[in-house]
Design a protein around this motif. Structure first.
Motif, short mmCIF file in Angstrom:
data_model
loop_
_atom_site.label_atom_id
_atom_site.label_comp_id
_atom_site.label_asym_id
_atom_site.label_seq_id
_atom_site.Cartn_x
_atom_site.Cartn_y
_atom_site.Cartn_z
N UNK A 72 0.83 -1.23 0.00
CA UNK A 72 0.00 0.00 0.00
C UNK A 72 0.85 1.27 0.00
N UNK A 73 0.45 2.32 -0.66
CA UNK A 73 -0.82 2.52 -1.37
C UNK A 73 -0.90 1.87 -2.77
N UNK A 74 0.21 1.34 -3.31
CA UNK A 74 0.07 0.59 -4.56
C UNK A 74 0.98 1.01 -5.71
N UNK A 75 1.94 1.89 -5.45
CA UNK A 75 2.82 2.35 -6.53
C UNK A 75 3.59 1.22 -7.21
N UNK A 76 4.16 0.32 -6.41
CA UNK A 76 4.94 -0.78 -7.00
C UNK A 76 4.02 -1.72 -7.80
N UNK A 77 2.82 -1.96 -7.26
CA UNK A 77 1.87 -2.82 -7.99
C UNK A 77 1.52 -2.19 -9.33
N UNK A 78 1.32 -0.86 -9.34
CA UNK A 78 1.01 -0.17 -10.61
C UNK A 78 2.12 -0.39 -11.63
N UNK A 79 3.37 -0.24 -11.18
CA UNK A 79 4.51 -0.39 -12.10
C UNK A 79 4.56 -1.82 -12.64
N UNK A 80 4.37 -2.80 -11.76
CA UNK A 80 4.43 -4.21 -12.20
C UNK A 80 3.34 -4.49 -13.24
N UNK A 81 2.13 -3.96 -13.00
CA UNK A 81 1.03 -4.17 -13.95
C UNK A 81 1.35 -3.51 -15.29
N UNK A 82 1.92 -2.31 -15.23
CA UNK A 82 2.29 -1.61 -16.48
C UNK A 82 3.30 -2.41 -17.30
N UNK A 83 4.13 -3.18 -16.58
CA UNK A 83 5.14 -3.99 -17.28
C UNK A 83 4.56 -5.32 -17.76
N UNK A 84 3.26 -5.51 -17.52
CA UNK A 84 2.59 -6.70 -18.06
C UNK A 84 2.48 -7.85 -17.08
N UNK A 85 2.73 -7.56 -15.79
CA UNK A 85 2.66 -8.64 -14.80
C UNK A 85 1.27 -8.74 -14.19
N UNK A 86 1.01 -9.92 -13.60
CA UNK A 86 -0.16 -10.12 -12.74
C UNK A 86 0.35 -10.05 -11.31
N UNK A 87 -0.39 -9.38 -10.46
CA UNK A 87 0.14 -9.10 -9.13
C UNK A 87 -0.77 -9.62 -8.02
N UNK A 88 -0.14 -10.21 -7.01
CA UNK A 88 -0.82 -10.45 -5.74
C UNK A 88 -0.14 -9.51 -4.75
N UNK A 89 -0.93 -8.64 -4.11
CA UNK A 89 -0.37 -7.61 -3.23
C UNK A 89 -0.86 -7.85 -1.81
N UNK A 90 0.03 -7.62 -0.84
CA UNK A 90 -0.31 -7.87 0.56
C UNK A 90 0.10 -6.67 1.40
N UNK A 91 -0.81 -6.20 2.25
CA UNK A 91 -0.44 -5.15 3.19
C UNK A 91 -1.31 -5.25 4.43
N UNK A 92 -0.76 -4.74 5.51
CA UNK A 92 -1.48 -4.70 6.78
C UNK A 92 -2.51 -3.56 6.75
N UNK A 93 -2.30 -2.63 5.82
CA UNK A 93 -3.25 -1.53 5.61
C UNK A 93 -3.98 -1.72 4.28
N UNK A 94 -5.22 -1.23 4.20
CA UNK A 94 -5.99 -1.41 2.96
C UNK A 94 -5.34 -0.75 1.75
N UNK A 95 -5.71 -1.24 0.58
CA UNK A 95 -5.22 -0.64 -0.67
C UNK A 95 -6.39 -0.53 -1.63
N UNK A 96 -6.52 0.62 -2.28
CA UNK A 96 -7.61 0.79 -3.27
C UNK A 96 -7.40 -0.19 -4.42
N UNK A 97 -8.49 -0.73 -4.97
CA UNK A 97 -8.36 -1.73 -6.03
C UNK A 97 -7.58 -1.24 -7.26
N UNK A 98 -6.90 -2.18 -7.89
CA UNK A 98 -6.17 -1.91 -9.14
C UNK A 98 -6.45 -3.09 -10.06
N UNK A 99 -6.57 -2.82 -11.35
CA UNK A 99 -6.80 -3.89 -12.31
C UNK A 99 -5.59 -4.83 -12.37
N UNK A 100 -5.86 -6.12 -12.45
CA UNK A 100 -4.82 -7.17 -12.48
C UNK A 100 -4.04 -7.30 -11.18
#
Ligand SMILES: C[S@@+](CC[C@H](N)C(=O)[O-])C[C@H]1O[C@@H](n2cnc3c(N)ncnc32)[C@H](O)[C@@H]1O
Length: 192
Positions: free
Chosen positions: A47-75
């Motif tokens: 969270x908040x999701x910057x690294x997940x955004x970058x991974x998705x932009x590079x064409x990856x599928x992501x499983x993200x984990x945090x102790x704090x909530x994160x707003x949804x992101x596609x893939x």
């Protein structure tokens, strides 16, 4: 109070990234080729999701984990959980067994006391590696943040033999005064 809004802060705003940390992953990926299209990536402390955004932009599928909530992101499949708890590993594995990259930007709440922050960060880095050991594909990659201090060499010695390529790296986007550094491990291997 010092204004912490720097070049990367404004770039993140401009480009729609949720954190300036996104640029650290972009820079490390440019240097070490960590993510390729179609990869499965596990993002720990997401969270908040910057690294997940970058991974998705590079064409990856992501499983993200945090102790704090994160707003949804596609893939991105998000799990609200504590990476130091065994049940979190079970929840990750019940969604997906194996990953090409495990990346962890998890940080403790900063107390300002260097030794405490360092030791807590090593604890999170160790928790990240014990998850990685269970879910990384042979040949996979691992990135983990750790605050520098006396335990860092010990941590390096504990994990170094699991990777063909290993080094510590500080991306340009890390603040100059920051104690953080990233361990980069490539080519995961099983050792007995
Ligand atoms: C620096 S932020 C990560 C920023 C993220 N890489 C990004 O680009 O948006 C560190 C995160 O680690 C998380 N964290 C700290 N301890 C954790 C734990 N035990 N389990 C899961 N997440 C944790 C925090 O909640 C925080 O969201």
């Amino acid at each position: 109070m010092k204004d912490r809004r720097d070049h990367y802060y404004w770039q993140a705003k401009k480009l729609g990234y949720r954190s300036r940390a996104a640029f650290k992953l972009i820079q490390m990926n440019e240097k070490f080729n960590l993510i390729k299209k179609g990869d499965w990536v596990l993002d720990l402390g997401s969270s908040p999701g910057g690294w997940s955004q970058v991974a998705v932009e590079l064409g990856a599928n992501v499983v993200a984990v945090d102790i704090n909530p994160m707003k949804p992101l596609e893939n991105v499949h998000f799990i609200l959980g504590d990476i130091t708890k065994a049940e979190t590993l079970e929840r990750i594995k019940s969604f997906r067994e194996k990953f090409d990259l495990v990346m962890s930007d998890a940080s403790p709440k900063i107390t300002g006391v260097w030794t405490i922050d360092h030791l807590k960060s090593v604890e999170l880095a160790r928790a990240s590696f014990s998850i990685a050991k269970e879910v990384l594909k042979v040949g996979g990659n691992f990135v983990v943040k750790v605050f520098q201090g006396e335990e860092i060499q010990k941590f390096f010695n504990e994990i170094k033999d699991y990777f063909h390529f290993k080094k510590f790296h500080s991306p340009k986007a890390s603040r100059k005064q920051s104690a953080e550094i990233y361990f980069i491990g490539k080519g995961f291997k099983l050792i007995s």
